[in-house]
Design an enzyme around this catalytic site. Structure first.
Site, mmCIF file in Angstrom:
data_model
loop_
_atom_site.group_PDB
_atom_site.id
_atom_site.type_symbol
_atom_site.label_atom_id
_atom_site.label_comp_id
_atom_site.label_asym_id
_atom_site.label_seq_id
_atom_site.Cartn_x
_atom_site.Cartn_y
_atom_site.Cartn_z
ATOM 1 N N SER A 10 0.860 -1.179 0.000
ATOM 2 C CA SER A 10 0.000 0.000 0.000
ATOM 3 C C SER A 10 0.899 1.234 0.000
ATOM 4 O O SER A 10 1.563 1.538 0.992
ATOM 5 C CB SER A 10 -0.898 -0.005 1.234
ATOM 6 O OG SER A 10 -1.631 1.191 1.303
ATOM 7 N N HIS A 35 -1.022 -1.177 -4.518
ATOM 8 C CA HIS A 35 -2.359 -0.863 -4.011
ATOM 9 C C HIS A 35 -2.399 0.632 -3.715
ATOM 10 O O HIS A 35 -1.634 1.134 -2.890
ATOM 11 C CB HIS A 35 -2.610 -1.682 -2.735
ATOM 12 C CG HIS A 35 -3.980 -1.515 -2.155
ATOM 13 N ND1 HIS A 35 -5.068 -2.241 -2.594
ATOM 14 C CD2 HIS A 35 -4.433 -0.721 -1.156
ATOM 15 C CE1 HIS A 35 -6.131 -1.898 -1.880
ATOM 16 N NE2 HIS A 35 -5.771 -0.964 -1.004
ATOM 17 N N ASP A 37 -4.608 3.838 -2.500
ATOM 18 C CA ASP A 37 -5.788 4.212 -1.718
ATOM 19 C C ASP A 37 -6.273 5.607 -2.095
ATOM 20 O O ASP A 37 -5.588 6.598 -1.821
ATOM 21 C CB ASP A 37 -5.471 4.184 -0.222
ATOM 22 C CG ASP A 37 -5.339 2.768 0.315
ATOM 23 O OD1 ASP A 37 -6.199 1.939 -0.017
ATOM 24 O OD2 ASP A 37 -4.381 2.495 1.058
ATOM 25 N N MET A 39 -9.041 8.370 -1.306
ATOM 26 C CA MET A 39 -10.029 8.754 -0.284
ATOM 27 C C MET A 39 -10.508 10.172 -0.571
ATOM 28 O O MET A 39 -9.706 11.042 -0.916
ATOM 29 C CB MET A 39 -9.409 8.708 1.117
ATOM 30 C CG MET A 39 -8.725 7.400 1.453
ATOM 31 S SD MET A 39 -8.086 7.405 3.144
ATOM 32 C CE MET A 39 -7.003 5.977 3.100
ATOM 33 N N HIS A 70 -8.012 1.350 -4.852
ATOM 34 C CA HIS A 70 -9.008 1.144 -3.796
ATOM 35 C C HIS A 70 -9.760 2.457 -3.622
ATOM 36 O O HIS A 70 -9.279 3.394 -2.990
ATOM 37 C CB HIS A 70 -8.324 0.706 -2.504
ATOM 38 C CG HIS A 70 -9.274 0.425 -1.390
ATOM 39 N ND1 HIS A 70 -8.863 0.213 -0.094
ATOM 40 C CD2 HIS A 70 -10.639 0.331 -1.358
ATOM 41 C CE1 HIS A 70 -9.932 -0.003 0.679
ATOM 42 N NE2 HIS A 70 -11.006 0.085 -0.071
ATOM 43 N N MET A 72 -12.072 4.587 -2.046
ATOM 44 C CA MET A 72 -12.860 4.893 -0.847
ATOM 45 C C MET A 72 -13.522 6.254 -1.054
ATOM 46 O O MET A 72 -13.146 7.265 -0.459
ATOM 47 C CB MET A 72 -11.948 4.870 0.388
ATOM 48 C CG MET A 72 -11.510 3.462 0.752
ATOM 49 S SD MET A 72 -10.244 3.431 2.049
ATOM 50 C CE MET A 72 -8.764 3.428 1.056
ATOM 51 N N MET A 141 -12.197 -5.851 3.976
ATOM 52 C CA MET A 141 -11.428 -4.921 4.818
ATOM 53 C C MET A 141 -11.227 -5.532 6.206
ATOM 54 O O MET A 141 -12.178 -6.010 6.821
ATOM 55 C CB MET A 141 -12.159 -3.588 4.942
ATOM 56 C CG MET A 141 -12.173 -2.752 3.664
ATOM 57 S SD MET A 141 -10.508 -2.306 3.072
ATOM 58 C CE MET A 141 -9.899 -1.297 4.438
ATOM 59 N N ASP A 175 -7.062 -6.274 3.426
ATOM 60 C CA ASP A 175 -6.403 -4.977 3.525
ATOM 61 C C ASP A 175 -6.669 -4.385 4.906
ATOM 62 O O ASP A 175 -7.823 -4.191 5.284
ATOM 63 C CB ASP A 175 -6.952 -4.049 2.427
ATOM 64 C CG ASP A 175 -6.401 -2.631 2.503
ATOM 65 O OD1 ASP A 175 -5.393 -2.415 3.205
ATOM 66 O OD2 ASP A 175 -6.985 -1.741 1.852
#
Length: 228
Positions: A10, A35, A37, A39, A70, A72, A141, A175
């Site tokens: 990540s 990976h 992320d 957000m 990912h 979010m 998750m 994750d």
């Protein structure tokens, strides 16, 4: 049994001022994918980065590394085309963030990306099940999404076990708080795609940590195939 062991650092845990170099370093240390992320400050309280940074990273590190996004975000539909254009390979959205998963899955496929579907700790795995035949990967998750450094939630492992029993060839990702201390539980439950943040990225020897994580998952896959 079509699935294989894959380790995805990540990159949010890395030095963000050196992100391109950090991604290259992870791949050189044996990572199978990266990976990323995303957000938005709505779906989760934190804010990270968007498609312009993904585009810069792709340009910087070339076409090979597999980018698992990912997402979010509270409106995952909004970012499918921009992420595809930026060079994302897989678009993992949250089941909780959309009222029409089927349509979103179709949009992601049409844009040329693989489809990942994620569930938060409070969402049951049965809610994901109707879509499992249409996706490439399910993400369970193992922390509440939004912040790094949380403690691994072992009570999410029955979700992974259930998915593996019902969908034997599905890629299943975990994750959150995953590292050498928790990898055995993830692998035994049936996870084959392992996201690891600080345990890998902040390690003095990321290559050894990635190798350890991967070997544990490979052994669990081999054991499962012998037990069948």
């Amino acid at each position: 049994m079509a699935y294989t062991a894959k380790i995805g650092p990540s990159i949010l845990s890395s030095d963000l001022s050196q992100l391109g170099r950090e991604c290259e370093r992870m791949m050189e240390c044996g990572a199978d994918y990266l990976h990323l992320d995303v957000m938005d400050g709505h779906f989760v309280p934190n804010i990270t980065f968007g498609h312009p940074m993904v585009e810069c990273l792709r340009r910087c590190i070339g076409p090979d590394p597999f980018f698992d996004m990912h997402m979010m975000v509270s409106r995952p539909e909004q970012w499918v085309k921009p992420m595809s254009a930026a060079g994302a390979n897989q678009y993992t959205f949250h089941l909780e963030a959309t009222t029409n998963p089927g349509n979103l899955i179709k949009e992601i496929r049409e844009s040329g990306m693989k489809v990942g579907l994620a569930i938060k700790p409070g969402t049951t795995v049965e809610e994901l099940a109707p879509w499992a035949g249409q996706i490439d990967m399910a993400l369970v998750m193992t922390v509440e999404p939004g912040f790094g450094g949380q403690k691994f939630m072992e009570d999410m492992m029955p979700k992974v076990s259930w998915l593996r029993s019902q969908f034997p060839s599905l890629d299943i990702e975990v994750d959150g708080g995953v590292g050498p201390d928790s990898i055995h539980r993830c692998a035994e439950a049936g996870a084959n795609m392992i996201v690891s943040g600080s345990a890998v990225v902040s390690s003095d020897d990321p290559r050894s940590v990635i190798a350890l994580l991967k070997n544990v998952v490979i052994e669990a896959i081999q054991k499962r195939s012998l037990d069948r």
